[in-house]
Motif scaffolding. Structure first.
Motif, short mmCIF file in Angstrom:
data_model
loop_
_atom_site.label_atom_id
_atom_site.label_comp_id
_atom_site.label_asym_id
_atom_site.label_seq_id
_atom_site.Cartn_x
_atom_site.Cartn_y
_atom_site.Cartn_z
N GLY A 147 40.54 38.88 39.67
CA GLY A 147 40.37 38.89 41.29
C GLY A 147 39.43 38.17 41.82
N ARG A 148 38.33 38.12 41.20
CA ARG A 148 37.38 37.01 41.57
C ARG A 148 37.67 35.35 41.59
NH1 ARG A 148 32.03 40.11 38.84
NH2 ARG A 148 31.87 41.96 40.48
N SER A 189 40.59 34.53 41.42
CA SER A 189 41.84 34.07 42.09
C SER A 189 41.50 33.44 43.62
CB SER A 189 42.87 35.40 42.49
OG SER A 189 42.09 36.22 42.95
N PRO A 232 47.87 38.21 36.54
CA PRO A 232 46.61 38.45 36.35
C PRO A 232 46.24 38.31 34.81
CG PRO A 232 47.51 39.98 37.80
CD PRO A 232 48.72 39.07 37.29
N PHE A 270 41.76 44.07 40.26
CA PHE A 270 42.01 43.06 40.56
C PHE A 270 41.72 42.71 42.01
CE2 PHE A 270 44.96 39.70 42.67
CZ PHE A 270 44.80 38.62 41.81
N LEU A 271 42.05 43.98 42.87
CA LEU A 271 41.85 44.11 44.16
C LEU A 271 40.23 44.14 44.59
CD1 LEU A 271 44.43 46.51 45.25
CD2 LEU A 271 44.55 44.14 45.75
N ARG A 313 38.63 40.84 43.96
CA ARG A 313 39.34 39.74 45.16
C ARG A 313 38.17 40.15 46.25
NH1 ARG A 313 43.63 37.18 46.40
NH2 ARG A 313 43.77 38.27 48.52
#
Length: 569
Positions: free
Chosen positions: A189-190, A192, A304, A515-516, A519
């Motif tokens: 996530g980071r 992305s 992911p 993942f969220l 981000r």
């Protein structure tokens, strides 16, 4: 694990089915045995014995139908009814009272699975009440009303604990997998947000030097963070671009022929993260392609970190599989059933049954326990593919048990019936064969059934007396344990699938949450850095080069716009 679900929840369908089926089958078999023994020994008139047996069977069927519809009866009430039931038949038969005592065994097995330690009340109460009634009725006392409910309790405990341990081990592994998936997903996530061509982090990092004034730090707060992110990521994964360049260097250094050199041009998707296994798969795929010259690489479908990645290399499709997970073990009752068979081998030495010397039955039991352990190891490694060798070994052990117990038979008759000790091995090989038969080839199925018939015929020939029609009534016991075993296998497979799906869903949910979260971490960091840059621009505006002010304002506006877009996306 504190929140470990009970096996009656994980295997809800098969546990409920097993408890109901065992309740009905064992009790009906006990009724048949009690009626036949009462008639053969002459302790009850045939009409009375048959009428009592029919009434009890009707009660058992009615209770079975009630339980199948979800009905419940308190343990205390059922225990009182079973104690009265066992006592009445024990007094009617006199001796032996093994068949009446087995009436309470299903309740003991059910109680230990559903209520735990409270199950010890079943053998204690049933045994105590029956002993008192036998004494008052002038009948010989026996330990059977204590022993056989206790055996039912032990068997239920063995089955539930075995499955519970397998579930516990898988849940612990799943918890570790979820933690790893969450950590990897946070990094994904980071990355992305922070990695790629002209990301929001790039824009803000390039803007920071323009805000430099005397007395203020020049470096961007995001630069050091991005360096740490790269170090953290390197321990868990590798960027596509890095993996391609490493393969390119290794390939080009492998020989002096420059015509076979390969070059991978940069692509917008170079920041795609690959797991270590996917990096190895990519290398193997590239090795097999015989590449040379410029090889274009495009990402067809990205996922992911840990998910399936689909690339196109030099016009050819390359699929990098998702990271594998430990398989959910099947809810397989084979090993504990074999161990129960070993306990049954010891029962041959029971004085009221076969009276086989313990010197013979103890080694048989130990052999069964070793076989159960070996079967467990095979099934853990191979799953259903291990069923053929496990069944073959179980049948061989069953044949040995049948032969030894028949050859060393001490009680030729009991309860007016000829003892048929070789039928014991069918009590567990019967259901085991019914559950495993579908996993065998047709040739092996025929061989297994033919072997069972051969053992039965050979051991019947070893008996010192001929077998009467009444003696054949003991066949109800193997039938009681075998009928319904195939349906149990269906439910075990269904429960195993549901368990596997729940583990997979929890894993995917953890990865999505990670993942969220990753981000969100980057967006908060960028938001704070952007706010600080805007405040410095406002505070130091008069000290900054006027020629750069429009560009700085444009970049900060771009950062704010992208933040809004990323948060809404």
């Amino acid at each position: 694990m504190a929140d470990l679900p009970p096996i009656t929840q994980v295997a809800a369908g098969s546990a409920s089915y097993t408890l109901r089926r065992v309740y009905l089958n064992v009790r009906l078999a006990s009724r048949v045995a009690c009626v036949i023994m009462a008639v053969v020994m002459g302790t009850l008139p045939p009409a009375v014995a048959c009428a009592a047996g029919a009434a009890c069977c009707a009660y058992d069927v009615a209770a079975f139908l009630y339980f199948r519809r979800g009905g419940r009866i308190r343990l205390g009430y059922r225990l009182a009814l079973d104690a009265a039931d066992v006592s009445a038949w024990a007094v009617a038969l006199g001796h032996p009272v093994d068949a009446p005592a087995l009436i309470a065994a299903p309740l003991a097995a059910e109680a230990v699975i559903e209520r735990g330690a409270a199950a010890v009340l079943v053998p204690l109460v049933v045994g105590g009440v029956t002993t008192l009634v036998l004494r008052l009725g002038g009948r010989p006392e026996s330990l059977a009303p204590f022993v056989w409910p206790a055996v039912g309790l032990a068997q239920g405990l063995l089955l539930s604990r075995y499955l519970q341990r397998r579930v516990r081990r898988r849940l612990r592994t799943a918890a570790a997998e979820r933690e790893a998936a969450y950590s990897q997903a946070v990094l994904a996530g980071r990355n992305s947000v922070a990695v790629g061509a002209d990301t929001i982090v790039d824009v803000l990092t390039r803007t920071w030097p323009l805000l430099a004034v005397t007395g203020r730090p020049v470096g961007s707060p995001l630069a050091a963070w991005r360096h740490r992110l790269a170090e953290e990521t390197a321990g868990h994964a590798e960027y596509l671009r890095t993996a391609l360049l490493r393969w390119e260097q290794r390939h080009n250094a492998a020989g002096p022929d420059l015509s076979r050199d390969v070059e991978f041009p940069a692509t917008p998707d170079d920041g795609l993260l690959l797991s270590p296994a996917q990096v190895a798969e990519l290398g193997a795929s590239l090795d097999a392609m015989d590449l040379s010259g410029t090889a274009e690489v495009a990402v067809v479908r990205a996922a992911p970190l840990g998910g399936e990645q689909v690339l196109r290399v030099a016009g050819r499709r390359v699929v990098l599989p998702a990271a594998g997970r430990a398989a959910v073990p099947p809810l397989d009752l084979g090993p504990p059933v074999i161990a129960i068979g070993g306990v049954g081998s010891l029962a041959h030495s029971w004085p009221d049954m076969d009276r086989v010397p313990l010197a013979a039955t103890i080694p048989l039991a130990l052999l069964a326990f070793c076989l159960a352990y070996r079967a467990h190891a095979l099934i853990v490694r191979r799953g259903a593919a291990a069923h053929a060798p496990v069944l073959a070994a179980a049948l061989a052990y069953g044949a040995l048990d049948a032969t030894v117990s028949t050859a060393l038979l001490g009680n030729v008759t009991a309860g007016g019936l000829t003892r048929l000790p070789f039928l014991h091995f069918l009590l567990w090989t019967g259901p085991l064969t019914a559950m495993y038969l579908r996993d065998l080839t047709m040739r092996r199925r025929v061989a297994a059934l033919a072997f069972l018939l051969l053992v039965l015929g050979g051991c019947a020939w070893l008996l010192p007396h001929s077998v009467s029609v009444a003696d054949l009534s003991t066949l109800v016991w193997p039938l009681a344990f075998t009928v319904g075993a195939s349906g149990l296998r269906d439910l075990l497979d269904r429960d195993s699938g549901a368990f596997a799906n729940s583990v997979a869903d929890a894993h995917d949910a953890a990865a999505a949450a990670g993942f969220l979260a990753g981000r969100a971490d980057v967006l908060r960091l960028v938001e704070d850095a952007g706010r600080e840059a805007s405040e410095r621009l406002a505070a130091d505006r008069d000290l900054l080069d006027p020629a750069f002010l429009p560009e700085m304002e444009r970049r900060l506006a771009l950062v704010n716009h992208r933040l809004v877009t990323l948060r809404s996306g």
